[in-house]
Design an enzyme around this catalytic site. Structure first.
Site, short mmCIF file in Angstrom:
data_model
loop_
_atom_site.label_atom_id
_atom_site.label_comp_id
_atom_site.label_asym_id
_atom_site.label_seq_id
_atom_site.Cartn_x
_atom_site.Cartn_y
_atom_site.Cartn_z
N GLU A 112 93.24 -25.57 -26.90
CA GLU A 112 93.90 -25.47 -28.18
C GLU A 112 94.24 -24.19 -28.66
OE1 GLU A 112 91.35 -27.47 -30.74
OE2 GLU A 112 91.36 -29.35 -29.62
N LYS A 114 93.63 -20.95 -31.17
CA LYS A 114 92.66 -20.82 -32.06
C LYS A 114 93.45 -20.10 -33.28
CE LYS A 114 88.06 -18.77 -32.79
NZ LYS A 114 88.36 -17.70 -34.02
N ASP A 116 94.27 -18.20 -36.58
CA ASP A 116 93.51 -17.34 -37.26
C ASP A 116 93.88 -17.51 -38.89
OD1 ASP A 116 92.10 -15.18 -37.93
OD2 ASP A 116 93.52 -13.57 -37.34
N TYR A 220 96.57 -26.81 -40.13
CA TYR A 220 96.51 -27.63 -38.66
C TYR A 220 95.18 -28.22 -38.70
CZ TYR A 220 100.81 -25.61 -36.82
OH TYR A 220 101.93 -25.47 -36.23
N LYS A 313 88.72 -14.99 -26.59
CA LYS A 313 89.65 -14.20 -27.65
C LYS A 313 90.77 -13.43 -27.06
CE LYS A 313 87.50 -14.98 -31.54
NZ LYS A 313 86.89 -14.03 -32.46
N CYS A 407 101.36 24.05 -45.77
CA CYS A 407 101.27 22.77 -46.25
C CYS A 407 102.56 22.18 -46.25
CB CYS A 407 100.29 23.10 -47.57
SG CYS A 407 100.42 21.42 -48.30
N CYS A 410 103.02 22.05 -50.51
CA CYS A 410 102.98 23.17 -51.34
C CYS A 410 103.44 24.35 -50.83
CB CYS A 410 101.72 23.39 -52.12
SG CYS A 410 100.47 24.25 -51.29
N CYS A 425 94.75 22.03 -46.60
CA CYS A 425 95.28 23.10 -47.48
C CYS A 425 94.41 23.33 -48.87
CB CYS A 425 96.63 22.28 -48.12
SG CYS A 425 97.32 23.17 -49.65
N CYS A 430 97.87 22.22 -55.15
CA CYS A 430 98.90 21.40 -54.22
C CYS A 430 99.46 20.31 -54.84
CB CYS A 430 98.25 21.17 -52.76
SG CYS A 430 98.90 20.60 -51.70
P1 AMP Z 1 84.59 -18.08 -34.97
O1 AMP Z 1 84.64 -17.93 -36.31
O2 AMP Z 1 84.87 -16.64 -34.21
O3 AMP Z 1 82.95 -18.22 -34.60
O4 AMP Z 1 85.40 -19.01 -34.39
C1 AMP Z 1 85.41 -20.55 -34.90
C2 AMP Z 1 86.57 -20.63 -35.70
O5 AMP Z 1 87.67 -20.82 -35.06
C3 AMP Z 1 86.21 -21.97 -36.70
O6 AMP Z 1 85.56 -21.52 -37.64
C4 AMP Z 1 87.40 -22.24 -36.93
O7 AMP Z 1 87.68 -22.04 -38.22
C5 AMP Z 1 88.53 -21.57 -36.08
N1 AMP Z 1 89.63 -22.56 -35.31
C6 AMP Z 1 90.98 -22.28 -35.10
N2 AMP Z 1 91.40 -22.97 -34.52
C7 AMP Z 1 90.35 -23.71 -33.79
C8 AMP Z 1 90.47 -24.89 -32.98
N3 AMP Z 1 91.82 -25.21 -32.62
N4 AMP Z 1 89.25 -25.51 -32.68
C9 AMP Z 1 88.18 -24.83 -33.32
N5 AMP Z 1 88.13 -23.96 -34.05
C10 AMP Z 1 89.31 -23.42 -34.38
ZN ZN Z 2 99.19 21.86 -50.23
#
Ligand code: AMP
Ligand code: ZN
Length: 664
Positions: A112, A114, A116, A220, A313, A407, A410, A425, A430
């Site tokens: 899946e 991940k 952010d 999600y 990652k 500069c 100035c 400077c 300035c």
């Molecule tokens: P970390 O904070 O780096 O330990 O990563 C884990 C975090 O990834 C979890 O706290 C989730 O909030 C997030 N996350 C995002 N997408 C997913 C996913 N598909 N499955 C599990 N965790 C996820």
């Molecule tokens: Zn200056």
């Protein structure tokens, strides 16, 4: 309309609106026009207004935001919200798969993206949404139910009223909304939000749900935390549980079910990586989890993360572009900083046109020439940086870059100190330095003058309304209102903010003066030692060295600053303007002497620097990394690896309340 008829009509409208909201927010395939939807919505609002006794917190009308809260309540998660072990390359991923193969033959994985964003848990009772919370430290989070209700893709009533359910999902701000939000903030002269993740965090932690509602967050759902399925048997695998959640009305993470083998999984990671830009939200990796719950049990749990899953990652995204030009900006202390002007490239979701080059040494070390093809990346996916130049791609018209000898602000000659990378400077008058130092004076940890950003400072200076920080206190609302793009109201607000800053206290005032090497913490120590601004004028280096954490260099900087008659004159004018020149906090006890703290994550009310100041005011030390010598780790929302390390070492973990209790 009779009460019974009204109740029936309200019930019917709620069901209809819920149905269409699901079509729109979750399935992305609306069946009716926005206009028709709004009409239904208004009809329900009107009926509910006429029949307040029929109110229901889960009515779709509450999605637009109810009454603001005074503060957040803490909630303990019934099922802890854990984190994942990271892998940073395919070898580490193969190691994980090898461990799996040893213990579980023919394992299947769910792969899946991940997301952010911010992890939240959502709770349901008999099919109704009863509340949700942020992850916090994984065990205790904050109740953000009021804001979660505003998220259209979170069902408030499930399609089946199963007895109880807890799911986990990732809340995010769709990138398009993030850009629209920042465009609006830029127009209003408000500070920009760094990235969609910060914007989502900020939105979810608003006390006023109207703000969250306006931002347009999305979610999600990626995990079933716990459930009482009633008469139905429990799912035996992750994918099965996700399908159940889909049927209940949740918006799910996309997932692929694959054999736990390197080849297909790597192919899927590559596929997800390639479509990053096309996704509505930022992703920072790919999660690989064993699918069958029985297999997970075989692998077991580690100390802080499960052994049956890893998060791959993504390496920082890199792209090549052309270095067109180098511009130079003058900072508060006169340092000239070169910035690369690049041909625009899309990188991790934003368009990059600039990257800092730090100083001439950096440019020389990287062998960068003007006109070069260069590789740029986003570190931590936020700040773009220049990785390297590609001399092999030169055409012959590239040129060696030289720092300006004068500069750019100035026109005075600039100097490079022996043994220092920075070019400076040294002209105290300035304009660029004056502007930066006024911005610093107004900044959050200094005098905290809301609304006095770079653009206003520039205008005030260029119109001749101010020449230094003391002049701020002579400004009138009329003068400010006469500036371009300033209205009556904002002028009055700014005047009020300037007046309020008089009360900031000596700790902040000393920091605001911008003395070299004196940060917020040193400024507070100095304020407590001196007791008044006037006393600072006459302190000797020797006296200063007796202050905790003051060394010879810091002491010299202070002596040097107050040896200049124009600085003393400025201080006197600030005093005459009524700026408070005494410490706000009484120099407190030394109760935490010898105690080391590490701060991680975002605390509910204190900023990092405030928490540090409180600790150091009592003689405690704040360190940046966790070791055996650490006494306490203060962990807030979204605490990272420092918290994990603290748990491994068995160090006492405090939340904000715990810290405040310790401080007395
Ligand atoms: P970390 O904070 O780096 O330990 O990563 C884990 C975090 O990834 C979890 O706290 C989730 O909030 C997030 N996350 C995002 N997408 C997913 C996913 N598909 N499955 C599990 N965790 C996820
Ligand atoms: Zn200056």
């Amino acid at each position: 309309m009779s009460n019974a008829a009204a109740a029936a009509q309200i019930e019917k409208l709620r069901r209809e609106i819920t149905y269409h909201a699901h079509k729109y927010y979750v399935e992305d395939s609306p069946e009716i026009s926005d206009f028709a939807y709004d009409a239904l919505f208004r009809q329900l609002q009107d009926l509910e207004a006429a029949h307040p006794e029929l109110d229901d917190p889960n009515s779709p009308t509450h999605r637009v935001g109810g009454t603001p809260l005074d503060s957040f309540t803490k909630v303990t998660h019934a099922v802890p919200m854990g984190s994942l072990t990271d892998v940073f390359n395919y070898d580490e991923l193969r190691d994980f798969l090898a461990r799996v193969a040893e213990q579980v033959p023919d394992a299947l994985c769910s792969v899946e993206p991940k997301i952010d964003g911010l992890s939240v848990a959502l709770n349901y009772r008999d099919g109704s949404f009863v509340g949700g919370a942020t992850r916090g430290d994984g065990l205790v989070g904050e109740d953000v139910t009021h804001n979660l209700r505003t998220i259209g893709s979170i069902p408030l009533t499930l399609k089946e009223p199963i007895p109880s359910l807890c799911v986990r999902g990732e809340v995010f701000l769709p990138r398009a909304r993030f850009h629209a939000l920042n465009a609006r903030r830029e127009e209003n002269g408000e500070p920009l939000l760094a990235n969609p993740r910060n914007a989502a965090a900020g939105s979810l932690r608003q006390l006023d749900p109207k703000v969250a509602a306006e931002r347009g967050l999305d979610i999600y759902v990626f995990n079933l935390q716990s459930a009482d399925w009633g008469n139905t048997s429990a799912p035996a695998s992750h994918i099965e549980s996700l399908e159940r959640l889909r049927a209940l009305g949740f918006k799910l993470i996309t997932h692929a079910l694959l054999p736990a083998k390197a080849e297909p999984i790597i192919a899927e990671i590559e596929r997800i990586g390639a479509m990053r830009d096309a996704l509505p939200c930022d992703i920072d990796g790919v999660v690989i989890k064993l699918d069958r719950f029985a297999d997970r049990a075989v692998m077991g749990e580690g100390t802080s993360t499960p052994k049956w899953a890893v998060a791959y990652k993504f390496p920082p995204e890199q792209k090549q572009t052309v270095l067109r030009d180098i511009t130079v900006a003058v900072g508060r202390t006169g340092v000239l900083t070169p910035t690369a002007v690049l041909d625009p490239v899309r990188l991790a979701g934003t368009t990059v046109t600039r990257a800092t080059l730090h100083n001439l040494d950096f440019i020389r070390e990287k062998g960068i020439m003007l006109g070069d093809v260069v590789t740029v990346q986003k570190a931590g996916d936020i700040i773009p940086e220049l990785v390297c130049a590609h001399p092999e791609k030169r055409q012959g018209n590239e040129t060696v870059y030289e720092m300006p000898t004068c500069c750019p602000s100035c026109g005075e000659p600039v100097f490079r100190d022996e043994g220092e990378a920075a070019v400076r400077c040294t002209n105290g008058a300035c304009p660029a330095q004056v502007a930066r130092s006024i911005e610093h004076f107004a900044s959050k940890n200094a005098m905290s003058i809301d609304g006095l950003g770079p653009q206003i400072v520039e205008l005030l200076l260029s119109e001749g309304l101010i020449a230094d920080t003391a002049d701020l206190y002579t400004l009138t609302a009329d003068q400010i209102a006469s500036l371009e793009r300033m209205g009556e109201k904002s002028a009055q607000n700014l005047i009020a903010a300037i007046a309020a800053s008089k009360d900031a206290g000596l700790e902040r005032l000393i920091f605001a003066l911008g003395i070299r090497n004196i940060g917020a913490v040193a400024a507070a120590s100095l304020a407590h030692y001196a007791g008044s601004l006037e006393r600072c004028f006459t302190l000797t280096a020797e006296e200063l060295c007796s202050i905790d954490d003051f060394g010879a260099i810091t002491a010299d900087c202070v002596v040097n600053y107050f040896s200049h008659p124009q600085n003393i004159a400025l201080c006197r004018r600030l005093m005459e303007a009524g700026v408070c020149t005494e410490p706000k906090q009484q120099p407190t006890d030394n109760s935490l002497a010898g105690t080391t703290f590490v701060l991680t994550g975002t605390l509910p009310t204190l900023s990092r620097s405030e928490a540090s100041a409180l600790i150091t005011a009592r003689g405690g030390k704040v360190s940046s990394s966790v070791s055996k010598k650490t006494h306490y780790v203060v962990a807030g929302e979204e605490a990272g690896s420092k918290l994990t390390r603290a748990k491994e070492l068995g160090i006492t973990i405090l939340d904000e309340a715990g810290l405040l209790a310790l401080l007395g």
